[in-house]
Enzyme design. Structure first.
Site, PDB file in Angstrom:
ATOM      1  N   PHE A 151       0.840  -1.062  -0.021  1.00  0.00           N
ATOM      2  CA  PHE A 151      -0.044   0.032  -0.029  1.00  0.00           C
ATOM      3  C   PHE A 151       0.997   1.295   0.003  1.00  0.00           C
ATOM      4  O   PHE A 151       1.832   1.390   0.899  1.00  0.00           O
ATOM      5  CB  PHE A 151      -0.895   0.024   1.288  1.00  0.00           C
ATOM      6  CG  PHE A 151      -2.043   0.989   1.423  1.00  0.00           C
ATOM      7  CD1 PHE A 151      -3.184   0.817   0.869  1.00  0.00           C
ATOM      8  CD2 PHE A 151      -1.631   2.465   1.816  1.00  0.00           C
ATOM      9  CE1 PHE A 151      -4.030   1.729   1.123  1.00  0.00           C
ATOM     10  CE2 PHE A 151      -2.779   3.149   2.021  1.00  0.00           C
ATOM     11  CZ  PHE A 151      -3.884   3.018   1.459  1.00  0.00           C
ATOM     12  N   ASP A 220       2.708  -5.023   8.423  1.00  0.00           N
ATOM     13  CA  ASP A 220       1.465  -4.060   8.540  1.00  0.00           C
ATOM     14  C   ASP A 220       0.102  -5.124   8.185  1.00  0.00           C
ATOM     15  O   ASP A 220       0.164  -5.937   7.107  1.00  0.00           O
ATOM     16  CB  ASP A 220       1.596  -3.159   7.088  1.00  0.00           C
ATOM     17  CG  ASP A 220       0.340  -2.163   7.232  1.00  0.00           C
ATOM     18  OD1 ASP A 220      -0.434  -2.591   7.630  1.00  0.00           O
ATOM     19  OD2 ASP A 220       0.468  -1.228   6.503  1.00  0.00           O
ATOM     20  N   TYR A 245     -10.223   0.792  11.040  1.00  0.00           N
ATOM     21  CA  TYR A 245     -11.557   1.157  10.517  1.00  0.00           C
ATOM     22  C   TYR A 245     -11.845   0.112   9.604  1.00  0.00           C
ATOM     23  O   TYR A 245     -12.864   0.337   8.752  1.00  0.00           O
ATOM     24  CB  TYR A 245     -11.461   2.565  10.298  1.00  0.00           C
ATOM     25  CG  TYR A 245     -10.294   2.813   9.120  1.00  0.00           C
ATOM     26  CD1 TYR A 245     -10.082   2.393   7.807  1.00  0.00           C
ATOM     27  CD2 TYR A 245      -9.271   3.538   9.674  1.00  0.00           C
ATOM     28  CE1 TYR A 245      -9.201   2.826   7.060  1.00  0.00           C
ATOM     29  CE2 TYR A 245      -8.076   3.950   8.973  1.00  0.00           C
ATOM     30  CZ  TYR A 245      -7.962   3.414   7.481  1.00  0.00           C
ATOM     31  OH  TYR A 245      -6.858   3.696   6.848  1.00  0.00           O
ATOM     32  N   LYS A 246     -10.930  -0.808   8.952  1.00  0.00           N
ATOM     33  CA  LYS A 246     -11.355  -1.846   8.057  1.00  0.00           C
ATOM     34  C   LYS A 246     -12.006  -3.107   8.523  1.00  0.00           C
ATOM     35  O   LYS A 246     -13.322  -2.614   9.207  1.00  0.00           O
ATOM     36  CB  LYS A 246     -10.024  -2.404   7.447  1.00  0.00           C
ATOM     37  CG  LYS A 246      -9.533  -1.122   6.429  1.00  0.00           C
ATOM     38  CD  LYS A 246      -8.217  -1.279   5.947  1.00  0.00           C
ATOM     39  CE  LYS A 246      -7.791  -0.033   4.976  1.00  0.00           C
ATOM     40  NZ  LYS A 246      -6.213  -0.253   4.706  1.00  0.00           N
ATOM     41  N   ARG A 394     -12.725  -4.553  -6.391  1.00  0.00           N
ATOM     42  CA  ARG A 394     -12.113  -5.094  -5.380  1.00  0.00           C
ATOM     43  C   ARG A 394     -13.648  -5.227  -4.392  1.00  0.00           C
ATOM     44  O   ARG A 394     -14.333  -4.436  -4.274  1.00  0.00           O
ATOM     45  CB  ARG A 394     -11.554  -3.959  -4.371  1.00  0.00           C
ATOM     46  CG  ARG A 394     -10.153  -4.620  -3.914  1.00  0.00           C
ATOM     47  CD  ARG A 394      -9.159  -3.613  -3.373  1.00  0.00           C
ATOM     48  NE  ARG A 394      -9.966  -2.666  -2.431  1.00  0.00           N
ATOM     49  CZ  ARG A 394      -9.492  -2.301  -1.297  1.00  0.00           C
ATOM     50  NH1 ARG A 394      -8.181  -2.430  -1.049  1.00  0.00           N
ATOM     51  NH2 ARG A 394     -10.292  -1.118  -0.735  1.00  0.00           N
TER      52      ARG A 394
HETATM   53  C1  LIG Z   1      -5.738   1.068   4.731  1.00  0.00           C
HETATM   54  C2  LIG Z   1      -3.957   0.804   4.727  1.00  0.00           C
HETATM   55  C3  LIG Z   1      -3.313   1.943   5.305  1.00  0.00           C
HETATM   56  C4  LIG Z   1      -3.803   3.242   5.467  1.00  0.00           C
HETATM   57  O1  LIG Z   1      -2.940   3.933   6.279  1.00  0.00           O
HETATM   58  P1  LIG Z   1      -3.729   5.235   7.092  1.00  0.00           P
HETATM   59  O2  LIG Z   1      -2.528   5.997   7.713  1.00  0.00           O
HETATM   60  O3  LIG Z   1      -4.588   4.601   8.124  1.00  0.00           O
HETATM   61  O4  LIG Z   1      -4.399   6.097   6.130  1.00  0.00           O
HETATM   62  C5  LIG Z   1      -1.867   1.626   5.458  1.00  0.00           C
HETATM   63  N1  LIG Z   1      -1.319   0.522   4.952  1.00  0.00           N
HETATM   64  C6  LIG Z   1      -2.203  -0.462   4.420  1.00  0.00           C
HETATM   65  C7  LIG Z   1      -1.480  -1.836   3.824  1.00  0.00           C
HETATM   66  C8  LIG Z   1      -3.337  -0.209   4.088  1.00  0.00           C
HETATM   67  O5  LIG Z   1      -4.214  -1.364   3.692  1.00  0.00           O
END
Ligand SMILES: *Cc1c(COP(=O)(O)O)cnc(C)c1O
Length: 419
Positions: A151, A220, A245-246, A394
């Site tokens: 990501f 992560d 939040y997921k 997705r």
């Molecule tokens: C959703 C997600 C993020 C989001 O990071 P934020 O700092 O909360 O915006 C980071 N890394 C991964 C792998 C994600 O899927």
């Protein structure tokens, strides 16, 4: 019977036999098929009343007394301990606060600092010593390996962390990580589940490989926390971060978590040593002295409204095992792939998500030429997934509230959209 009604009938049977089916009532939902819980989890039914109480009574009436009397001050660790069992972590190792991006920064810089402290015998805490890792001194470890498919935010942060720590940053796809590790590797940053394809990486093997090389690993868990068993303690993970939040349904922008395993907590040297992580925050001392344990991962004043919304959201996990959630998740994604196979005209989509259960997260990604437009039409018809540029549809499956009839309907509408 046509194959269409056969699948619908099968969905009905699967829903009837689903031991988690009743959990859907713990959420606020309508007749939309919501397959975007991997981006923003649905609202748990108990959250609005709790937030109302936090705002009106705790803030409105108790005001500053709430830092003590309503447990505001200790919320980051208390809520960390609520999340811990979902990640296979014992209590006292997780703190909640800040965003995932910020926690990636803390964890990665701290990992590089630990590697820099290790002596020639290898990692100071012993893991990896047997390999003869760390032949030079820790100071020779000047490379960070980052998941090349990460990501984007993790990659951006890793680039900055590398620059600040004097390390080179090397993007490597997870499958090639073991071969890329060496005695220069300080730290490795990996995504547990690929946010685009839904591919699940082998956390135990990759963690062991990093340790073998004398490096520290940061995972992560954004797309695995609340979706599948992680086994942080069991697999000896050093540091981990993830959002809430997921699949944890904490609400938009709810604070992220940071895991630092017990054995490393005393060596965790935060690059963001705010006053909340001080051994004596209210001593107001000019010199910094780190707190011990999980609070060392804190920075500034916690985001209480979001934190306590998350705490209320975690009530939906009462009596629910992550193993049962995982079993249902695999059944849902299997069934979705089957329905897509039946309903979608040949060649219109191609699954990017591995067929093997051991390599699959809780989402299905379909490559589709006009994906942006297709997703718009799906949403108009009450099937909500998301589009990831340039050509990916997705679909996230949150087993707590998605059922088999939802899955059948989503695939059927997709098929109709692609005719
Ligand atoms: C959703 C997600 C993020 C989001 O990071 P934020 O700092 O909360 O915006 C980071 N890394 C991964 C792998 C994600 O899927």
């Amino acid at each position: 019977m046509s194959e269409i009604s056969e699948l619908a009938a099968e969905a009905e049977k699967l829903d009837a036999a689903d031991e988690l089916a009743a959990l859907r009532e713990r959420f606020v939902l309508d007749d939309v098929v919501y397959l975007d819980g991997n981006s923003l989890g649905a609202l748990p039914a108990g959250v609005p009343a709790r937030v109302e109480d936090v705002v009106r009574r705790q803030w409105g009436e108790l005001r500053i007394r709430s830092w003590e009397e309503s447990g505001w001050w200790t919320a980051p660790e208390r809520i960390g301990d609520r999340i811990a069992p979902l990640l296979g972590a014992a209590a006292g190792q997780i703190v909640v606060g800040d965003s995932t991006s910020v926690n990636v920064f803390k964890a990665l810089v701290a990992a590089v600092r630990m590697a820099g402290e290790d002596d020639g015998a290898g990692r100071a805490h012993g893991v990896g010593r047997e390999s003869g890792a760390g032949r030079g001194s820790g100071a020779d470890r000047d490379e960070i390996l980052v998941d090349a498919t990460t990501f984007p935010t993790d990659g951006y942060i890793a680039e900055s962390a590398a620059r600040m720590t004097g390390c080179a940053l090397r993007p490597v796809v997870p499958a090639e990580m073991p071969a890329a590790l060496g005695d220069r590797t300080a730290a490795v940053l990996l995504n547990h589940v690929d946010y685009r394809t839904g591919r699940l990486h082998d956390l135990p093997a990759l963690t062991a490989a990093a340790h073998q090389a004398g490096a520290y690993v940061v995972w992560d868990l954004c797309h695995s926390a609340g979706a599948l068993p992680v086994g942080l303690d069991e697999h000896g993970v050093d540091l981990a971060v993830g959002c809430t939040y997921k699949y944890l349904n904490g609400g938009p922008g709810s604070p992220a978590f940071l895991y630092v395993r017990h054995g490393l907590q005393d060596r965790f040297d935060s690059p963001l040593p705010g006053w909340n992580s001080h051994a004596e925050p209210f001593g107001m001392r000019p010199a910094y002295a780190p707190a011990s344990g999980a609070p060392r991962g804190r920075v500034g004043t916690p985001d209480i409204l979001s934190l306590l919304a998350l705490e209320a959201a975690l009530d939906v996990w009462d009596g629910v095992s992550v193993e049962a959630v995982r079993a249902k998740s695999l059944a849902l994604t299997d069934f979705f792939l089957r329905c897509v196979g039946e309903y979608v005209p040949d060649g219109r989509v191609e699954s990017l998500t591995p067929a093997a259960h051991a390599e699959r997260g809780s989402q299905v990604a379909l490559r589709c030429d006009d994906a942006g437009d297709v997703m718009k039409r799906l949403i108009e018809r009450g099937v909500v997934g998301d589009f990831r540029a340039p050509d990916v549809l997705r679909f996230g499956f949150t087993p707590l509230y998605v059922g088999f009839a939802d899955v059948e309907r989503a695939a059927r509408v997709l098929g109709e959209t692609l005719v």
